[in-house]
Design a protein around this motif. Structure first.
Motif, PDB file in Angstrom:
ATOM      1  N   GLY A 146      28.634  40.125  44.015  1.00 52.69           N
ATOM      2  CA  GLY A 146      28.186  40.892  42.856  1.00 52.69           C
ATOM      3  C   GLY A 146      29.322  41.411  42.000  1.00 52.69           C
ATOM      4  N   VAL A 147      30.552  41.375  42.529  1.00 54.62           N
ATOM      5  CA  VAL A 147      31.701  41.768  41.722  1.00 54.62           C
ATOM      6  C   VAL A 147      31.991  40.621  40.759  1.00 54.62           C
ATOM      7  N   GLU A 148      31.956  40.929  39.481  1.00 54.28           N
ATOM      8  CA  GLU A 148      32.161  39.909  38.450  1.00 54.28           C
ATOM      9  C   GLU A 148      33.626  39.789  38.056  1.00 54.28           C
ATOM     10  N   SER A 149      34.330  40.914  38.042  1.00 53.36           N
ATOM     11  CA  SER A 149      35.756  40.868  37.727  1.00 53.36           C
ATOM     12  C   SER A 149      36.440  42.122  38.240  1.00 53.36           C
ATOM     13  N   VAL A 150      37.728  41.996  38.501  1.00 54.38           N
ATOM     14  CA  VAL A 150      38.575  43.119  38.877  1.00 54.38           C
ATOM     15  C   VAL A 150      39.843  42.976  38.041  1.00 54.38           C
ATOM     16  N   VAL A 151      40.163  44.004  37.288  1.00 54.36           N
ATOM     17  CA  VAL A 151      41.367  43.998  36.467  1.00 54.36           C
ATOM     18  C   VAL A 151      42.271  45.128  36.933  1.00 54.36           C
ATOM     19  N   SER A 152      43.455  44.777  37.399  1.00 52.35           N
ATOM     20  CA  SER A 152      44.445  45.788  37.748  1.00 52.35           C
ATOM     21  C   SER A 152      44.954  46.395  36.449  1.00 52.35           C
ATOM     22  N   THR A 154      51.591  57.794  28.400  1.00 51.18           N
ATOM     23  CA  THR A 154      52.463  56.770  27.824  1.00 51.18           C
ATOM     24  C   THR A 154      51.647  55.560  27.381  1.00 51.18           C
ATOM     25  N   PRO A 155      51.715  55.190  26.100  1.00 50.96           N
ATOM     26  CA  PRO A 155      50.981  53.997  25.665  1.00 50.96           C
ATOM     27  C   PRO A 155      51.637  52.718  26.174  1.00 50.96           C
ATOM     28  N   ASN A 156      50.793  51.774  26.553  1.00 52.98           N
ATOM     29  CA  ASN A 156      51.256  50.448  27.000  1.00 52.98           C
ATOM     30  C   ASN A 156      52.394  50.500  28.011  1.00 52.98           C
ATOM     31  N   PRO A 157      52.222  51.197  29.100  1.00 54.65           N
ATOM     32  CA  PRO A 157      53.324  51.308  30.059  1.00 54.65           C
ATOM     33  C   PRO A 157      53.559  49.999  30.805  1.00 54.65           C
ATOM     34  N   SER A 158      54.777  49.812  31.239  1.00 55.31           N
ATOM     35  CA  SER A 158      55.103  48.668  32.100  1.00 55.31           C
ATOM     36  C   SER A 158      54.979  49.122  33.550  1.00 55.31           C
ATOM     37  N   TYR A 159      54.935  48.167  34.448  1.00 56.79           N
ATOM     38  CA  TYR A 159      54.888  48.470  35.874  1.00 56.79           C
ATOM     39  C   TYR A 159      56.098  49.315  36.270  1.00 56.79           C
ATOM     40  N   GLY A 187      45.741  54.261  45.405  1.00 57.74           N
ATOM     41  CA  GLY A 187      46.958  53.654  45.926  1.00 57.74           C
ATOM     42  C   GLY A 187      47.286  52.395  45.150  1.00 57.74           C
ATOM     43  N   CYS A 188      47.958  51.492  45.786  1.00 56.91           N
ATOM     44  CA  CYS A 188      48.381  50.249  45.140  1.00 56.91           C
ATOM     45  C   CYS A 188      47.159  49.443  44.695  1.00 56.91           C
ATOM     46  N   PHE A 189      47.176  48.998  43.450  1.00 58.01           N
ATOM     47  CA  PHE A 189      46.018  48.260  42.948  1.00 58.01           C
ATOM     48  C   PHE A 189      45.844  46.906  43.598  1.00 58.01           C
ATOM     49  N   TRP A 190      46.881  46.357  44.228  1.00 54.75           N
ATOM     50  CA  TRP A 190      46.727  45.069  44.911  1.00 54.75           C
ATOM     51  C   TRP A 190      45.676  45.165  46.017  1.00 54.75           C
ATOM     52  N   CYS A 191      45.670  46.286  46.729  1.00 52.45           N
ATOM     53  CA  CYS A 191      44.732  46.462  47.845  1.00 52.45           C
ATOM     54  C   CYS A 191      43.296  46.598  47.344  1.00 52.45           C
ATOM     55  N   LEU A 192      43.092  47.457  46.343  1.00 51.50           N
ATOM     56  CA  LEU A 192      41.748  47.645  45.808  1.00 51.50           C
ATOM     57  C   LEU A 192      41.220  46.339  45.235  1.00 51.50           C
ATOM     58  N   ASP A 193      42.053  45.637  44.499  1.00 51.35           N
ATOM     59  CA  ASP A 193      41.678  44.360  43.909  1.00 51.35           C
ATOM     60  C   ASP A 193      41.183  43.399  44.986  1.00 51.35           C
ATOM     61  N   ALA A 194      41.969  43.235  46.029  1.00 49.70           N
ATOM     62  CA  ALA A 194      41.622  42.282  47.094  1.00 49.70           C
ATOM     63  C   ALA A 194      40.336  42.676  47.806  1.00 49.70           C
ATOM     64  N   ALA A 195      40.172  43.951  48.081  1.00 44.80           N
ATOM     65  CA  ALA A 195      38.983  44.407  48.804  1.00 44.80           C
ATOM     66  C   ALA A 195      37.723  44.235  47.952  1.00 44.80           C
ATOM     67  N   PRO A 233      45.775  47.046  30.769  1.00 47.05           N
ATOM     68  CA  PRO A 233      45.837  46.030  31.831  1.00 47.05           C
ATOM     69  C   PRO A 233      47.272  45.889  32.346  1.00 47.05           C
ATOM     70  N   ALA A 234      47.389  45.745  33.654  1.00 50.34           N
ATOM     71  CA  ALA A 234      48.699  45.515  34.257  1.00 50.34           C
ATOM     72  C   ALA A 234      49.158  44.097  33.911  1.00 50.34           C
ATOM     73  N   GLU A 235      50.412  43.853  34.136  1.00 46.41           N
ATOM     74  CA  GLU A 235      50.994  42.547  33.865  1.00 46.41           C
ATOM     75  C   GLU A 235      50.228  41.457  34.624  1.00 46.41           C
ATOM     76  N   GLU A 236      50.251  40.259  34.088  1.00 49.04           N
ATOM     77  CA  GLU A 236      49.480  39.141  34.643  1.00 49.04           C
ATOM     78  C   GLU A 236      49.795  38.904  36.122  1.00 49.04           C
ATOM     79  N   TYR A 237      51.037  39.043  36.521  1.00 46.64           N
ATOM     80  CA  TYR A 237      51.364  38.754  37.918  1.00 46.64           C
ATOM     81  C   TYR A 237      50.710  39.727  38.896  1.00 46.64           C
ATOM     82  N   HIS A 238      50.202  40.863  38.418  1.00 49.82           N
ATOM     83  CA  HIS A 238      49.489  41.808  39.286  1.00 49.82           C
ATOM     84  C   HIS A 238      48.007  41.438  39.453  1.00 49.82           C
TER      85      HIS A 238
END
Length: 179
Positions: free
Chosen positions: A24-30, A37-42, A10-18, A141-146
């Motif tokens: 132990g989670v070192e990083s989460v990148v949406s 499609t190469p380099n797609p935009s949101y 689903g929406c990566f905002w939810c997975l990121d937050a959870a 990687p998704a745009e920085e605002y994500h």
């Protein structure tokens, strides 16, 4: 030892937050993956035409957070029985998928899907888990605002209505792993 799983539910905002709630989670990148499609935009991904899913690349320390817990949390934070959707978010970009980098990861993902099927489906919920397990292709990687969207926008309507309940479910189910 650090490991990265690329997961879509689903929406990566939810997975990121959870995931950020777990010790132990070192990083989460949406990110976007699974499409052509190469380099797609949101905006492109939102059309469903790119084939990409909204995903997260979760890097974690296996000595602190076992891989099985990362994967069990994944099946807790979204509904893996919904094909190409999560709630009101509809389209292949919201599919449930696990993207593996090697045979060991594929086997871990298959085992997690079987564990989830054992507790997810019941007489009350007879639907089958539709989570796809596929090789990892290129990740964009998704745009920085994500990135870390929930922390930056905690009062945003979608975050309050959709992300907060998912984060709370993970917190309740995996309290011993909270950061």
């Amino acid at each position: 030892m650090s490991t990265t799983f690329v997961l879509a539910g689903g929406c990566f905002w939810c997975l990121d937050a959870a995931y950020r709630a777990l010790r132990g989670v070192e990083s989460v990148v949406s990110c976007y993956t699974g499409g052509a499609t190469p380099n797609p935009s949101y905006e492109q991904v939102c059309t469903g035409a790119t084939g990409h899913a909204e995903a997260v690349a979760v890097t974690f320390d296996e000595t602190v957070l076992p891989p099985e817990i990362v994967l069990d949390a994944f099946f807790t934070m979204h509904d893996p029985t919904q094909l190409n959707r999560q709630g009101a978010d509809v389209g292949t970009q919201y599919r449930s998928a696990m993207f593996y980098v090697d045979e060991d990861q594929r086997q871990l993902f298959e085992a997690a899907k079987l564990r989830a099927a054992a507790w997810w489906t019941s007489e009350d919920r007879p639907e089958e888990i539709v989570t796809q397990i596929e090789p990892l292709g290129e990740v964009f990687p998704a745009e920085e605002y994500h990135q870390d969207f929930f922390a930056k926008n905690p009062t945003q309507g979608y975050c309050l209505a959709v992300a907060v309940p998912k984060v709370n479910k993970v917190r309740a189910s995996f309290a011993e792993y909270l950061s």
